[in-house]
Design an enzyme around this catalytic site. Structure first.
Site, PDB file in Angstrom:
ATOM      1  N   ASP A   7       2.030 -50.512  16.878  1.00  0.00           N
ATOM      2  CA  ASP A   7       0.882 -51.232  16.888  1.00  0.00           C
ATOM      3  C   ASP A   7      -0.307 -50.219  17.634  1.00  0.00           C
ATOM      4  OD1 ASP A   7       2.819 -52.571  15.788  1.00  0.00           O
ATOM      5  OD2 ASP A   7       2.760 -54.390  17.885  1.00  0.00           O
ATOM      6  N   HIS A 164       4.767 -47.648  19.973  1.00  0.00           N
ATOM      7  CA  HIS A 164       2.736 -47.909  20.532  1.00  0.00           C
ATOM      8  C   HIS A 164       2.232 -46.640  20.363  1.00  0.00           C
ATOM      9  CE1 HIS A 164       4.964 -51.389  22.014  1.00  0.00           C
ATOM     10  NE2 HIS A 164       3.604 -52.071  21.792  1.00  0.00           N
TER      11      HIS A 164
HETATM   12 ZN   LIG Z   1      -0.875 -54.804  20.710  1.00  0.00          ZN
END
Ligand SMILES: [Zn+2]
Length: 180
Positions: A7, A164
């Site tokens: 992400d 992430h």
């Molecule tokens: Zn996010």
């Protein structure tokens, strides 16, 4: 089966992540922030050209969820337009992930979910994670231990692993070969 998801990119770490994925013959899904995507057009193209899937993580990544479902959908649509403008016909997934995930917010996001589903999006959460969002940049052994614990407790034969792709998350890159 394990699905690796990243992400918040693209970021300065994207090229390293792609290199590690390629070295290991592994594909991933990248949920991109629209305003980061438009600053990193070449990385977005590389992600797709190298066989990965790109999804929508909203344009602004505003996770306050106080502005109403209509404004939220506008933010999702704006990201969609950015990805389409970069990728053209290569982008048709309508796959999205809520900033902060959907499940973690209880019933609060029901109108938001209804709005994005009605607009044709499919949203994907995760059932496994390295915990790289906890603190600024957790050490590799911490990430690996989180992954082992979370994978063991995932109540499914297939896991969707949250990581992430953001500038400060250097240890996510360092851990990736071991995660794979
Ligand atoms: Zn996010």
């Amino acid at each position: 089966m394990a699905y690796l998801t990243f992400d918040d990119g693209p970021s300065e770490n994207t090229a390293s992540i792609l290199q590690i994925l390629n070295q290991n013959g592994i594909k991933a899904t990248f949920f991109l922030i629209g305003k980061s995507a438009e600053k990193n057009v070449d990385l977005v193209k590389r992600e797709v050209n190298e066989g990965n899937v790109v999804g929508n993580h909203t344009y602004s990544h505003s996770i306050s969820y106080n502005e109403g479902a209509e404004n939220f959908l506008d933010d999702v649509q704006r990201c969609n337009q950015v990805l389409k403008s970069i990728l053209g016909d290569q982008y048709s997934s309508k796959l999205m992930r809520f900033p902060g995930g959907y499940l973690g917010h209880g019933n609060r996001l029901v109108p938001y979910r209804d709005a994005v589903v009605k607009a044709g999006y499919t949203y994907v959460d995760w059932n496994d994670e390295t915990g790289d969002a906890e603190g600024s940049n957790p050490a590799v052994p911490v990430l690996m231990n989180n992954l082992k614990v979370n994978t063991a407790s995932a109540s499914s034969d297939s896991v969707v692993v949250l990581m992430h792709n953001a500038g400060p998350k250097k240890n996510t890159v360092q851990a990736l070969p071991e995660v794979i």
